[in-house]
Design a protein around this motif. Structure first.
Motif, PDB file in Angstrom:
ATOM      1  N   HIS A 252       1.184  -1.056   0.011  1.00 14.81           N
ATOM      2  CA  HIS A 252       0.016   0.205  -0.166  1.00 14.81           C
ATOM      3  C   HIS A 252       0.885   0.724   0.029  1.00 14.81           C
ATOM      4  O   HIS A 252       1.812   1.016   0.856  1.00 14.81           O
ATOM      5  N   THR A 253       0.421   1.781  -0.689  1.00 17.31           N
ATOM      6  CA  THR A 253       1.242   3.248  -0.830  1.00 17.31           C
ATOM      7  C   THR A 253       0.168   4.796  -0.218  1.00 17.31           C
ATOM      8  O   THR A 253      -1.342   4.630  -0.383  1.00 17.31           O
ATOM      9  N   GLY A 254       0.147   5.739   0.405  1.00 16.22           N
ATOM     10  CA  GLY A 254       0.132   6.220   0.504  1.00 16.22           C
ATOM     11  C   GLY A 254       0.679   7.559  -0.060  1.00 16.22           C
ATOM     12  O   GLY A 254       1.365   7.436  -1.116  1.00 16.22           O
ATOM     13  N   HIS A 259       3.960   1.280   2.633  1.00 21.40           N
ATOM     14  CA  HIS A 259       3.518  -0.319   3.780  1.00 21.40           C
ATOM     15  C   HIS A 259       4.316  -0.891   3.375  1.00 21.40           C
ATOM     16  O   HIS A 259       3.207  -2.027   2.006  1.00 21.40           O
ATOM     17  N   ILE A 260       5.115  -1.694   4.118  1.00 18.14           N
ATOM     18  CA  ILE A 260       5.729  -3.218   3.368  1.00 18.14           C
ATOM     19  C   ILE A 260       6.071  -4.164   4.353  1.00 18.14           C
ATOM     20  O   ILE A 260       6.186  -4.289   5.842  1.00 18.14           O
ATOM     21  N   SER A 261       4.478  -5.312   3.957  1.00 18.69           N
ATOM     22  CA  SER A 261       5.093  -5.818   4.337  1.00 18.69           C
ATOM     23  C   SER A 261       6.279  -7.136   4.334  1.00 18.69           C
ATOM     24  O   SER A 261       6.455  -7.844   3.578  1.00 18.69           O
ATOM     25  N   VAL A 262       7.062  -8.035   5.359  1.00 12.14           N
ATOM     26  CA  VAL A 262       8.297  -8.350   5.527  1.00 12.14           C
ATOM     27  C   VAL A 262       8.206  -9.911   5.738  1.00 12.14           C
ATOM     28  O   VAL A 262       7.678 -10.150   7.134  1.00 12.14           O
ATOM     29  N   VAL A 283       6.531   0.571   8.330  1.00 10.06           N
ATOM     30  CA  VAL A 283       5.691   1.698   7.357  1.00 10.06           C
ATOM     31  C   VAL A 283       7.251   2.401   6.578  1.00 10.06           C
ATOM     32  O   VAL A 283       7.747   3.152   7.821  1.00 10.06           O
ATOM     33  N   VAL A 284       7.534   3.185   5.898  1.00  8.40           N
ATOM     34  CA  VAL A 284       8.516   3.790   5.648  1.00  8.40           C
ATOM     35  C   VAL A 284       8.479   4.983   4.198  1.00  8.40           C
ATOM     36  O   VAL A 284       7.144   4.802   4.178  1.00  8.40           O
ATOM     37  N   VAL A 285       9.265   6.461   5.278  1.00 18.59           N
ATOM     38  CA  VAL A 285       8.716   7.188   3.940  1.00 18.59           C
ATOM     39  C   VAL A 285      10.012   7.360   3.237  1.00 18.59           C
ATOM     40  O   VAL A 285      11.006   7.944   3.840  1.00 18.59           O
ATOM     41  N   TRP A 299       0.992   3.555  -6.140  1.00 21.72           N
ATOM     42  CA  TRP A 299       1.248   1.891  -6.295  1.00 21.72           C
ATOM     43  C   TRP A 299      -0.012   1.388  -6.905  1.00 21.72           C
ATOM     44  O   TRP A 299      -0.940   2.108  -5.950  1.00 21.72           O
ATOM     45  N   VAL A 300      -0.444   1.364  -7.820  1.00 18.30           N
ATOM     46  CA  VAL A 300      -1.290   0.735  -8.418  1.00 18.30           C
ATOM     47  C   VAL A 300      -2.354  -0.904  -8.197  1.00 18.30           C
ATOM     48  O   VAL A 300      -1.431  -1.351  -8.909  1.00 18.30           O
TER      49      VAL A 300
END
Length: 347
Positions: A252-254, A259-262, A283-285, A299-300
């Motif tokens: 997911h992107t804001g 948002h990254i699942s690891v 969650v990285v910025v 990201w779509v």
């Protein structure tokens, strides 16, 4: 270190006499502690948190302890090399075999007096015996106002945490997903293990942070910084010689966040059996030259799995709003936490 007066403490039971429900680590940040963007990255901070929380759990239980869960952690401000850091680990709840440890991180320029809270994180440790079987721990009862409030808040998080864990466990990550992903592969080395002979939780969380960084930086096309970790769950121990794979996938992107699942898996070369060792969300910025958050390309989702995981990320955001923040020590002056930064008042 300032301690509370006897009048504010209940009389300890024989099982807990002499045991301390807290630990404090204090040190200067070395240049080697800084990450790629010049400040302490989330993985290094989690490693510090894991160590001080372990110290508190081991002191209280009298046993070796393993990390079971690391809850929501927001990185409020970057920590630079040369700063003075204090990590306060305090017991806030006990289960039959588990200890819920709240870690608050303070940092400041050592030439100044007033510290700034940099992060706060709830960790859960489980006590085990020499055969790695769980053992019961002494029960802890709150006695001060601050302890009572935090105890209530820790108990309230149990239900929310269960919902987060169930939501994360229910997701499928297959080749049907089209989202950007990266996988880091390496062998667990002797330098990765702790005094119990297994890879310590802090090291595993550092791997999670590194994989999230690579995935986020690749998508953003610039440096990224972890701002949040959530729901890091540990399932199986990793030992020396295990082939480790850390796979990070964008879900997911804001406007400025990713948002990254690891997932962390480990394979015993002798049995060729792969097991899930840990799973978490980062969650990285994206950060610009001056360290300010930058917009990222959206990201779509394309496949059905993409859309499901995007909805899952949004659901986790909603669940996090249900978590009541822990009461800060400054909100209850009479129960203020030990603070080495505090300057004695002249009389």
């Amino acid at each position: 270190m300032r301690t509370l007066s006897n009048s504010s403490r209940s009389v300890p039971s024989p099982a807990t006499a002499g045991r301390r429900p807290e630990a404090i680590h204090r040190f200067l940040v070395k240049p080697a502690d800084a990450g790629i963007v010049g400040s302490v990255d989330g993985g290094k901070l989690l490693e510090w948190i894991d160590k001080v929380a372990y110290a508190a759990a081991a002191q209280w239980s009298g046993h070796y302890c393993v990390t079971a869960y690391v809850g929501n952690i927001h990185l409020d401000r970057p920590i630079a090399a040369g700063e003075l850091v204090e990590l306060h680990a305090k017991l806030v709840h006990t289960g039959r075999t588990s200890m819920h440890i709240l870690v608050t991180v303070y940092s400041t320029d050592p030439t100044r007096v007033k510290p700034v809270q940099s992060a706060q994180c709830l960790t859960i440790f489980v006590a085990v015996d020499d055969d790695r079987r769980t053992v019961e721990v002494p029960q802890w009862n709150p006695s001060t106002i601050l302890e009572q409030q935090r105890h209530r808040q820790a108990r309230a998080r149990v239900a929310v945490r269960s919902r987060i864990e169930e939501a994360m466990a229910a997701q499928r990550y297959t080749a049907a997903g089209t989202a950007p992903s990266v996988t880091l592969r390496f062998l667990a080395a002797p330098s990765d293990i702790n005094w119990g002979g297994k890879v310590h939780g802090g090291r595993t969380m550092q791997w999670i942070d590194e994989a999230a960084y690579v995935c986020g930086a690749d998508w953003a096309g610039q440096h990224v910084l972890t701002s949040y970790f959530g729901g890091i769950r540990f399932y199986r121990p990793i030992v020396i010689g295990h082939a480790v794979e850390v796979t990070a996938r964008l879900i997911h992107t804001g406007p400025r966040s990713m948002h990254i699942s690891v997932h962390v898996t480990a394979t015993d070369a002798h049995s060729d059996e792969t097991v899930l060792a840990a799973h978490g969300l980062a969650v990285v910025v994206a950060v610009g030259p001056e360290g300010k958050a930058q917009p990222v390309q959206p990201w779509v989702p394309v496949s059905e799995e993409d859309r499901t995981l995007d909805a899952h990320a949004r659901h986790l955001i909603e669940l996090r709003t249900l978590v009541e923040p822990f009461t800060s020590a400054s909100a209850v002056p009479d129960d203020a936490e030990p603070n080495h930064f505090r300057v004695p008042v002249s009389r």
